[in-house]
Design a protein around this motif. Structure first.
Motif, PDB file in Angstrom:
ATOM      1  N   TYR A   1     -14.321  -5.739  -1.817  1.00  0.00           N
ATOM      2  CA  TYR A   1     -15.789  -5.489  -1.249  1.00  0.00           C
ATOM      3  C   TYR A   1     -16.549  -6.749  -1.490  1.00  0.00           C
ATOM      4  O   TYR A   1     -17.448  -6.887  -0.716  1.00  0.00           O
ATOM      5  N   LEU A   2     -16.545  -6.971  -2.638  1.00  0.00           N
ATOM      6  CA  LEU A   2     -17.654  -8.235  -3.019  1.00  0.00           C
ATOM      7  C   LEU A   2     -17.096  -9.435  -2.780  1.00  0.00           C
ATOM      8  O   LEU A   2     -17.813 -10.424  -2.843  1.00  0.00           O
ATOM      9  N   ALA A   3     -15.742  -9.593  -2.335  1.00  0.00           N
ATOM     10  CA  ALA A   3     -15.416 -11.090  -1.994  1.00  0.00           C
ATOM     11  C   ALA A   3     -16.059 -11.514  -0.878  1.00  0.00           C
ATOM     12  O   ALA A   3     -16.493 -10.836   0.134  1.00  0.00           O
ATOM     13  N   GLU A   4     -16.505 -12.903  -0.887  1.00  0.00           N
ATOM     14  CA  GLU A   4     -17.356 -13.306   0.133  1.00  0.00           C
ATOM     15  C   GLU A   4     -16.606 -14.276   1.027  1.00  0.00           C
ATOM     16  O   GLU A   4     -16.938 -14.516   2.392  1.00  0.00           O
ATOM     17  N   THR A   5     -15.268 -14.809   0.713  1.00  0.00           N
ATOM     18  CA  THR A   5     -14.521 -15.423   1.715  1.00  0.00           C
ATOM     19  C   THR A   5     -13.334 -14.685   2.262  1.00  0.00           C
ATOM     20  O   THR A   5     -12.801 -13.751   1.449  1.00  0.00           O
ATOM     21  N   ALA A   6     -12.748 -15.025   3.458  1.00  0.00           N
ATOM     22  CA  ALA A   6     -11.711 -14.073   4.059  1.00  0.00           C
ATOM     23  C   ALA A   6     -10.274 -14.526   3.236  1.00  0.00           C
ATOM     24  O   ALA A   6      -9.686 -13.662   3.054  1.00  0.00           O
ATOM     25  N   ILE A   7     -10.078 -15.816   2.677  1.00  0.00           N
ATOM     26  CA  ILE A   7      -9.157 -15.899   1.964  1.00  0.00           C
ATOM     27  C   ILE A   7      -9.014 -15.136   0.516  1.00  0.00           C
ATOM     28  O   ILE A   7      -8.205 -14.627   0.027  1.00  0.00           O
ATOM     29  N   MET A   8     -10.285 -15.002  -0.111  1.00  0.00           N
ATOM     30  CA  MET A   8     -10.387 -14.008  -1.398  1.00  0.00           C
ATOM     31  C   MET A   8      -9.842 -12.482  -0.818  1.00  0.00           C
ATOM     32  O   MET A   8      -9.376 -12.041  -1.729  1.00  0.00           O
ATOM     33  N   GLN A   9     -10.446 -12.272   0.292  1.00  0.00           N
ATOM     34  CA  GLN A   9     -10.161 -10.789   0.673  1.00  0.00           C
ATOM     35  C   GLN A   9      -8.384 -10.778   0.831  1.00  0.00           C
ATOM     36  O   GLN A   9      -7.978  -9.782   0.458  1.00  0.00           O
ATOM     37  N   ILE A  10      -7.789 -11.702   1.430  1.00  0.00           N
ATOM     38  CA  ILE A  10      -6.575 -11.625   1.570  1.00  0.00           C
ATOM     39  C   ILE A  10      -5.734 -11.824   0.403  1.00  0.00           C
ATOM     40  O   ILE A  10      -4.656 -10.987   0.126  1.00  0.00           O
ATOM     41  N   VAL A  11      -6.142 -12.533  -0.762  1.00  0.00           N
ATOM     42  CA  VAL A  11      -5.431 -12.574  -1.942  1.00  0.00           C
ATOM     43  C   VAL A  11      -5.512 -11.302  -2.519  1.00  0.00           C
ATOM     44  O   VAL A  11      -4.497 -10.772  -3.263  1.00  0.00           O
ATOM     45  N   LEU A  12      -6.883 -10.900  -2.426  1.00  0.00           N
ATOM     46  CA  LEU A  12      -7.013  -9.277  -3.266  1.00  0.00           C
ATOM     47  C   LEU A  12      -6.196  -8.411  -2.599  1.00  0.00           C
ATOM     48  O   LEU A  12      -5.714  -7.307  -3.108  1.00  0.00           O
TER      49      LEU A  12
ATOM     50  N   VAL B   1      -3.489  -8.731  -0.992  1.00  0.00           N
ATOM     51  CA  VAL B   1      -1.904  -8.973  -1.503  1.00  0.00           C
ATOM     52  C   VAL B   1      -1.746  -8.218  -2.946  1.00  0.00           C
ATOM     53  O   VAL B   1      -0.452  -7.698  -3.173  1.00  0.00           O
ATOM     54  N   VAL B   2      -2.676  -8.580  -3.617  1.00  0.00           N
ATOM     55  CA  VAL B   2      -2.378  -8.189  -5.007  1.00  0.00           C
ATOM     56  C   VAL B   2      -2.374  -6.548  -5.194  1.00  0.00           C
ATOM     57  O   VAL B   2      -1.734  -5.779  -6.002  1.00  0.00           O
ATOM     58  N   LEU B   3      -3.532  -6.018  -4.269  1.00  0.00           N
ATOM     59  CA  LEU B   3      -3.268  -4.597  -3.922  1.00  0.00           C
ATOM     60  C   LEU B   3      -1.760  -4.140  -3.678  1.00  0.00           C
ATOM     61  O   LEU B   3      -1.476  -2.953  -3.852  1.00  0.00           O
ATOM     62  N   GLY B   4      -1.424  -4.695  -2.656  1.00  0.00           N
ATOM     63  CA  GLY B   4      -0.081  -4.291  -2.043  1.00  0.00           C
ATOM     64  C   GLY B   4       0.983  -4.528  -3.142  1.00  0.00           C
ATOM     65  O   GLY B   4       1.941  -3.572  -3.101  1.00  0.00           O
ATOM     66  N   LEU B   5       0.881  -5.621  -4.091  1.00  0.00           N
ATOM     67  CA  LEU B   5       1.818  -5.474  -5.115  1.00  0.00           C
ATOM     68  C   LEU B   5       1.561  -4.500  -6.111  1.00  0.00           C
ATOM     69  O   LEU B   5       2.596  -3.991  -6.661  1.00  0.00           O
ATOM     70  N   LEU B   6       0.232  -3.889  -6.396  1.00  0.00           N
ATOM     71  CA  LEU B   6       0.077  -2.955  -7.259  1.00  0.00           C
ATOM     72  C   LEU B   6       0.601  -1.624  -6.689  1.00  0.00           C
ATOM     73  O   LEU B   6       1.209  -0.825  -7.304  1.00  0.00           O
ATOM     74  N   LEU B   7       0.536  -1.637  -5.445  1.00  0.00           N
ATOM     75  CA  LEU B   7       1.029  -0.310  -4.680  1.00  0.00           C
ATOM     76  C   LEU B   7       2.811  -0.341  -5.032  1.00  0.00           C
ATOM     77  O   LEU B   7       3.269   0.668  -4.962  1.00  0.00           O
ATOM     78  N   PHE B   8       3.302  -1.449  -4.663  1.00  0.00           N
ATOM     79  CA  PHE B   8       4.660  -1.591  -4.841  1.00  0.00           C
ATOM     80  C   PHE B   8       5.267  -1.288  -6.071  1.00  0.00           C
ATOM     81  O   PHE B   8       6.331  -0.777  -6.439  1.00  0.00           O
ATOM     82  N   LEU B   9       4.429  -1.797  -7.165  1.00  0.00           N
ATOM     83  CA  LEU B   9       4.753  -1.495  -8.634  1.00  0.00           C
ATOM     84  C   LEU B   9       4.906  -0.032  -8.867  1.00  0.00           C
ATOM     85  O   LEU B   9       5.543   0.685  -9.620  1.00  0.00           O
ATOM     86  N   TYR B  10       3.742   0.538  -8.266  1.00  0.00           N
ATOM     87  CA  TYR B  10       3.736   2.075  -8.451  1.00  0.00           C
ATOM     88  C   TYR B  10       4.904   2.689  -7.864  1.00  0.00           C
ATOM     89  O   TYR B  10       5.403   3.571  -8.441  1.00  0.00           O
ATOM     90  N   LEU B  11       5.320   2.434  -6.784  1.00  0.00           N
ATOM     91  CA  LEU B  11       6.486   3.025  -6.020  1.00  0.00           C
ATOM     92  C   LEU B  11       7.796   2.539  -6.776  1.00  0.00           C
ATOM     93  O   LEU B  11       8.518   3.549  -7.054  1.00  0.00           O
ATOM     94  N   VAL B  12       7.982   1.589  -7.312  1.00  0.00           N
ATOM     95  CA  VAL B  12       9.075   1.152  -8.343  1.00  0.00           C
ATOM     96  C   VAL B  12       9.119   1.945  -9.718  1.00  0.00           C
ATOM     97  O   VAL B  12       9.848   2.678 -10.057  1.00  0.00           O
ATOM     98  N   PHE B  13       7.953   2.144 -10.291  1.00  0.00           N
ATOM     99  CA  PHE B  13       7.596   3.056 -11.352  1.00  0.00           C
ATOM    100  C   PHE B  13       7.842   4.395 -11.128  1.00  0.00           C
ATOM    101  O   PHE B  13       8.566   5.165 -11.853  1.00  0.00           O
ATOM    102  N   SER B  14       7.550   4.990  -9.701  1.00  0.00           N
ATOM    103  CA  SER B  14       7.755   6.400  -9.431  1.00  0.00           C
ATOM    104  C   SER B  14       9.417   6.551  -9.554  1.00  0.00           C
ATOM    105  O   SER B  14       9.899   7.559  -9.578  1.00  0.00           O
ATOM    106  N   ILE B  15       9.907   5.493  -8.700  1.00  0.00           N
ATOM    107  CA  ILE B  15      11.546   5.692  -8.516  1.00  0.00           C
ATOM    108  C   ILE B  15      12.345   5.770 -10.074  1.00  0.00           C
ATOM    109  O   ILE B  15      12.905   6.525 -10.066  1.00  0.00           O
ATOM    110  N   ILE B  16      11.957   4.746 -10.746  1.00  0.00           N
ATOM    111  CA  ILE B  16      12.318   4.680 -11.848  1.00  0.00           C
ATOM    112  C   ILE B  16      12.016   5.962 -12.738  1.00  0.00           C
ATOM    113  O   ILE B  16      12.740   6.741 -13.418  1.00  0.00           O
ATOM    114  N   TYR B  17      11.103   6.851 -12.865  1.00  0.00           N
ATOM    115  CA  TYR B  17      10.520   7.907 -13.389  1.00  0.00           C
ATOM    116  C   TYR B  17      11.388   8.990 -12.978  1.00  0.00           C
ATOM    117  O   TYR B  17      11.883   9.937 -13.720  1.00  0.00           O
ATOM    118  N   PHE B  18      11.786   9.049 -11.601  1.00  0.00           N
ATOM    119  CA  PHE B  18      12.661  10.124 -11.147  1.00  0.00           C
ATOM    120  C   PHE B  18      14.098  10.135 -11.899  1.00  0.00           C
ATOM    121  O   PHE B  18      14.725  11.006 -12.093  1.00  0.00           O
TER     122      PHE B  18
END
Length: 195
Positions: free
Chosen positions: A73-84, A86-103
């Protein structure tokens, strides 16, 4: 004391569900639930270790995601928002991986009588060998969880609709005792809906 009892029942019920499901798939019939419960009680401490570690990883990923969303929300450029993004998507994918391994870890602890550290290594090996199937299972579990959350929220909304009407009547006529009655009616209807 109540919190410890709730933690014990929650973790033991989780292990009992895994044991009961494993027995069903092994014997193709419904067995005694008490047997699965006792098996889970025997693995309580290992399951507690696994759950504590999972919750710590979950909290770390949640805090990281919250920080990424704040910076997005604080990012001023579109490129920075895209990068963030992607980082959020990677964090969500990591959560999915850890959930699978947890099961998988929970299953190894309960079904194969493994200790938590060995179960974690075996779970990682299983995930590594069957990545696509694991991700598919994780996505199905994610969508089922979302469905259950939406169903629970809908049930909560429907349950408290009469309570809101009672609260409005209490506010209009000044009957403060009706507020507690409306809450009791809402809780009762919600419990009836979820049971």
């Amino acid at each position: 004391l109540l919190i410890m009892a709730v933690v014990f029942v929650t973790i033991t019920a989780q292990g009992a569900l895994v044991a009961y499901a494993a027995n069903y798939f092994k014997d193709k019939k419904f067995n005694n639930l008490a047997k699965a419960w006792h098996k889970s009680v025997g693995h309580f401490w290992q399951l507690l270790k696994v759950n504590i570690l999972y919750k710590l990883i979950f909290c770390a990923l949640l805090l990281s995601s919250a920080a990424v969303i704040k910076f997005w929300y604080l990012a001023e450029t579109a490129i920075m928002q895209i990068v963030l993004g992607v980082v959020l998507g990677l964090l969500l994918f990591l959560y999915l991986v850890f959930s699978i391994i947890y099961f998988y870890v929970i299953a190894y602890v309960v079904i194969d009588n493994q200790i938590a550290t060995r179960a974690a290594r075996l779970a990682w090996r299983l995930f590594d060998r069957h990545i696509l199937v694991s991700v598919e299972i994780g996505l199905v579990m994610l969508f089922l969880n979302l469905f259950l959350i939406l169903a629970g929220a809908t049930a909560l909304l429907l349950a408290f609709l009469p309570a809101v009407i009672i609260w409005i009547v209490a506010g209009i006529f000044g009957f403060t005792k009706l507020v507690a009655g409306g809450l009791a009616v809402g809780l009762f209807i919600w419990l009836v809906l979820i049971l």
